[in-house]
Design a protein around this motif. Structure first.
Motif, PDB file in Angstrom:
ATOM      1  N   CYS A   1      -7.193  31.795 -45.833  1.00 12.38           N
ATOM      2  CA  CYS A   1      -8.559  30.517 -45.611  1.00 12.38           C
ATOM      3  C   CYS A   1      -8.801  30.109 -47.037  1.00 12.38           C
ATOM      4  CB  CYS A   1      -9.423  31.110 -44.715  1.00 12.38           C
ATOM      5  SG  CYS A   1     -10.620  29.729 -44.511  1.00 12.38           S
TER       6      CYS A   1
ATOM      7  N   ARG B   1     -14.561  25.197 -38.752  1.00 11.62           N
ATOM      8  CA  ARG B   1     -16.364  24.172 -39.232  1.00 11.62           C
ATOM      9  C   ARG B   1     -15.442  23.385 -40.284  1.00 11.62           C
ATOM     10  NH1 ARG B   1     -18.039  29.862 -42.093  1.00 11.62           N
ATOM     11  NH2 ARG B   1     -16.414  30.029 -40.167  1.00 11.62           N
TER      12      ARG B   1
ATOM     13  N   TYR C   1     -19.108  36.570 -47.065  1.00 11.44           N
ATOM     14  CA  TYR C   1     -19.103  37.573 -45.433  1.00 11.44           C
ATOM     15  C   TYR C   1     -18.023  37.746 -44.735  1.00 11.44           C
ATOM     16  CZ  TYR C   1     -20.012  33.038 -43.225  1.00 11.44           C
ATOM     17  OH  TYR C   1     -19.916  31.392 -42.600  1.00 11.44           O
ATOM     18  N   CYS C   2     -16.543  36.964 -44.856  1.00  8.10           N
ATOM     19  CA  CYS C   2     -15.667  37.136 -44.363  1.00  8.10           C
ATOM     20  C   CYS C   2     -15.145  38.135 -44.081  1.00  8.10           C
ATOM     21  CB  CYS C   2     -14.369  36.384 -44.737  1.00  8.10           C
ATOM     22  SG  CYS C   2     -12.633  35.941 -43.323  1.00  8.10           S
TER      23      CYS C   2
ATOM     24  N   TRP D   1      -8.863  36.755 -51.342  1.00 10.70           N
ATOM     25  CA  TRP D   1      -8.990  36.357 -50.393  1.00 10.70           C
ATOM     26  C   TRP D   1     -10.090  34.637 -50.479  1.00 10.70           C
ATOM     27  CZ3 TRP D   1      -7.010  36.019 -45.953  1.00 10.70           C
ATOM     28  CH2 TRP D   1      -7.987  35.454 -44.066  1.00 10.70           C
TER      29      TRP D   1
ATOM     30  N   SER E   1      -8.153  34.540 -37.738  1.00 11.92           N
ATOM     31  CA  SER E   1      -8.430  35.107 -38.804  1.00 11.92           C
ATOM     32  C   SER E   1      -7.973  33.586 -39.787  1.00 11.92           C
ATOM     33  CB  SER E   1      -7.539  35.949 -38.794  1.00 11.92           C
ATOM     34  OG  SER E   1      -5.816  35.756 -38.861  1.00 11.92           O
ATOM     35  N   THR E   2      -8.177  32.289 -39.641  1.00  8.82           N
ATOM     36  CA  THR E   2      -8.215  31.627 -40.406  1.00  8.82           C
ATOM     37  C   THR E   2      -9.272  30.499 -39.678  1.00  8.82           C
ATOM     38  OG1 THR E   2      -6.879  29.722 -41.384  1.00  8.82           O
ATOM     39  CG2 THR E   2      -6.307  30.714 -39.356  1.00  8.82           C
ATOM     40  N   ASP E   3      -9.169  29.703 -40.707  1.00 10.70           N
ATOM     41  CA  ASP E   3      -9.806  28.009 -40.191  1.00 10.70           C
ATOM     42  C   ASP E   3      -8.504  27.320 -39.876  1.00 10.70           C
ATOM     43  OD1 ASP E   3     -10.660  25.956 -39.509  1.00 10.70           O
ATOM     44  OD2 ASP E   3     -12.750  26.272 -40.024  1.00 10.70           O
TER      45      ASP E   3
ATOM     46  N   PHE F   1     -11.168  28.892 -47.383  1.00 13.21           N
ATOM     47  CA  PHE F   1     -12.821  28.149 -47.972  1.00 13.21           C
ATOM     48  C   PHE F   1     -13.043  29.236 -47.948  1.00 13.21           C
ATOM     49  CE2 PHE F   1     -12.305  25.650 -43.727  1.00 13.21           C
ATOM     50  CZ  PHE F   1     -12.366  24.219 -44.359  1.00 13.21           C
ATOM     51  N   GLY F   2     -12.874  30.885 -47.937  1.00 14.59           N
ATOM     52  CA  GLY F   2     -13.531  31.996 -48.383  1.00 14.59           C
ATOM     53  C   GLY F   2     -14.434  32.411 -48.514  1.00 14.59           C
ATOM     54  N   CYS F   3     -15.363  32.023 -47.367  1.00 11.48           N
ATOM     55  CA  CYS F   3     -16.534  32.053 -47.391  1.00 11.48           C
ATOM     56  C   CYS F   3     -17.088  33.789 -47.547  1.00 11.48           C
ATOM     57  CB  CYS F   3     -17.155  32.236 -45.817  1.00 11.48           C
ATOM     58  SG  CYS F   3     -16.298  30.997 -45.009  1.00 11.48           S
TER      59      CYS F   3
HETATM   60  S1  SF4 Z   1     -11.200  32.069 -41.876  1.00 17.70           S
HETATM   61 FE1  SF4 Z   1     -13.044  31.955 -41.079  1.00 17.70          FE
HETATM   62  S2  SF4 Z   1     -15.014  32.802 -42.116  1.00 17.70           S
HETATM   63 FE2  SF4 Z   1     -13.025  33.600 -42.606  1.00 17.70          FE
HETATM   64  S3  SF4 Z   1     -13.216  32.776 -45.142  1.00 17.70           S
HETATM   65 FE3  SF4 Z   1     -12.187  31.580 -43.314  1.00 17.70          FE
HETATM   66  S4  SF4 Z   1     -13.583  29.768 -42.556  1.00 17.70           S
HETATM   67 FE4  SF4 Z   1     -14.611  31.477 -43.776  1.00 17.70          FE
END
Ligand code: SF4
Length: 271
Positions: free
Chosen positions: A33, A123, A39-40, A55, A89-91, A35-37
């Motif tokens: 992903c 998101r 808290y992921c 990640w 487990s991804t967006d 986006f790499g949040c």
């Molecule tokens: S899977 Fe969801 S929480 Fe995890 S990095 Fe991607 S968008 Fe963010």
């Protein structure tokens, strides 16, 4: 910077387990992903820990996924009800989805051969592109848009690589205006302003609030291992990192939403 890899998986549907036990299947159009949040917790799961790359810096694109999925879906439907969570487990609306359209191709398969239900978790404002397909799925689909906070400074602190909050709010409005079953998902709940519930009330009639302690599948342990507390300490808001903190947002939501419109943790993700 994200590195992309083309992959040709043999299967796409996985069994719904754990937090998603209410679903027959989960479906991930991508692995990784961009986006790499911060808290992921997926970064601690096998999908990530066996990779050398960090990640958030890599994405596998599942090429020619629709043809495989079409066959799998048909087989699964022959065995019983099919409820799909996309994605666990991804967006599913990665920025590369603009070009690759893997998610869109899977939705097209579902329009032609509908599962009993599909829950789309994202998101990304890109989800609005597929409103035409969601319309055709009618009440067999629900779109859940993550809005962890209304504060853009907080969003930037915890997930600088994710889309801006305003774009997500606008997306919720477009989905709701198009009559698509829609949910604003405050998960994981981040520090927000008192006006947040009112802002959501003008957009949706269904909200879900979840936090690390209820929603990370390990009572908060996985998130603790990521060292998330330090991010709260840096901005002096560590009181928001607590199993009771969600009550603050829940109580604020209750002032503008009815209790039937507010879902807590797993309830909000069920089929
Ligand atoms: S899977 Fe969801 S929480 Fe995890 S990095 Fe991607 S968008 Fe963010």
């Amino acid at each position: 910077m994200t590195t992309f890899y083309n992959k040709s998986p043999k299967t796409l549907l996985n069994k719904g387990t754990g937090f998603l036990a209410g679903y027959s299947h989960s479906l991930n159009p991508y692995t990784g992903c961009s986006f790499g949040c911060s808290y992921c917790y997926v970064r601690q799961m096998p999908v990530s820990i066996f990779r050398d790359e960090k990640w958030g810096t890599w994405v596998d694109i599942k090429k020619e996924a629709a043809a495989i999925f079409q066959k799998e879906l048909k087989r699964a439907k022959a065995k019983g009800p099919v409820t799909i969570f996309m994605s666990s487990s991804t967006d599913p609306y990665q920025p590369i989805e603009h070009k690759e359209q893997v998610t869109r191709s899977l939705l097209e398969v579902m329009v032609n051969d509908p599962p009993d239900f599909v829950f789309v978790q994202t998101r990304s404002p890109l989800v609005r592109r597929d409103i035409d397909l969601f319309r055709q799925l009618g009440d067999k689909v629900r779109i859940s848009v993550t809005v962890e906070t209304d504060r853009e400074d907080i969003r930037k602190h915890f997930s600088p690589g994710a889309p801006p909050i305003n774009a997500r709010l606008k997306t919720l409005q477009l989905l709701a205006d198009a009559g698509i079953p829609t949910q604003a998902t405050i998960a994981p709940m981040l520090p927000s302003s008192e006006a947040f519930p009112q802002l959501l009330k003008s957009l949706v009639n269904r909200v879900c609030v979840d936090d690390y302690f209820m929603g990370d599948g390990s009572g908060g342990k996985r998130t603790r291992q990521l060292g998330i507390l330090a991010l709260y300490q840096q901005i002096g808001l560590e009181e928001w990192y607590h199993p009771d903190a969600y009550r603050r947002v829940y109580d604020r939501l209750k002032e503008v939403f009815s209790e039937e419109q507010i879902y807590v943790s797993q309830q909000g993700f069920e089929p």
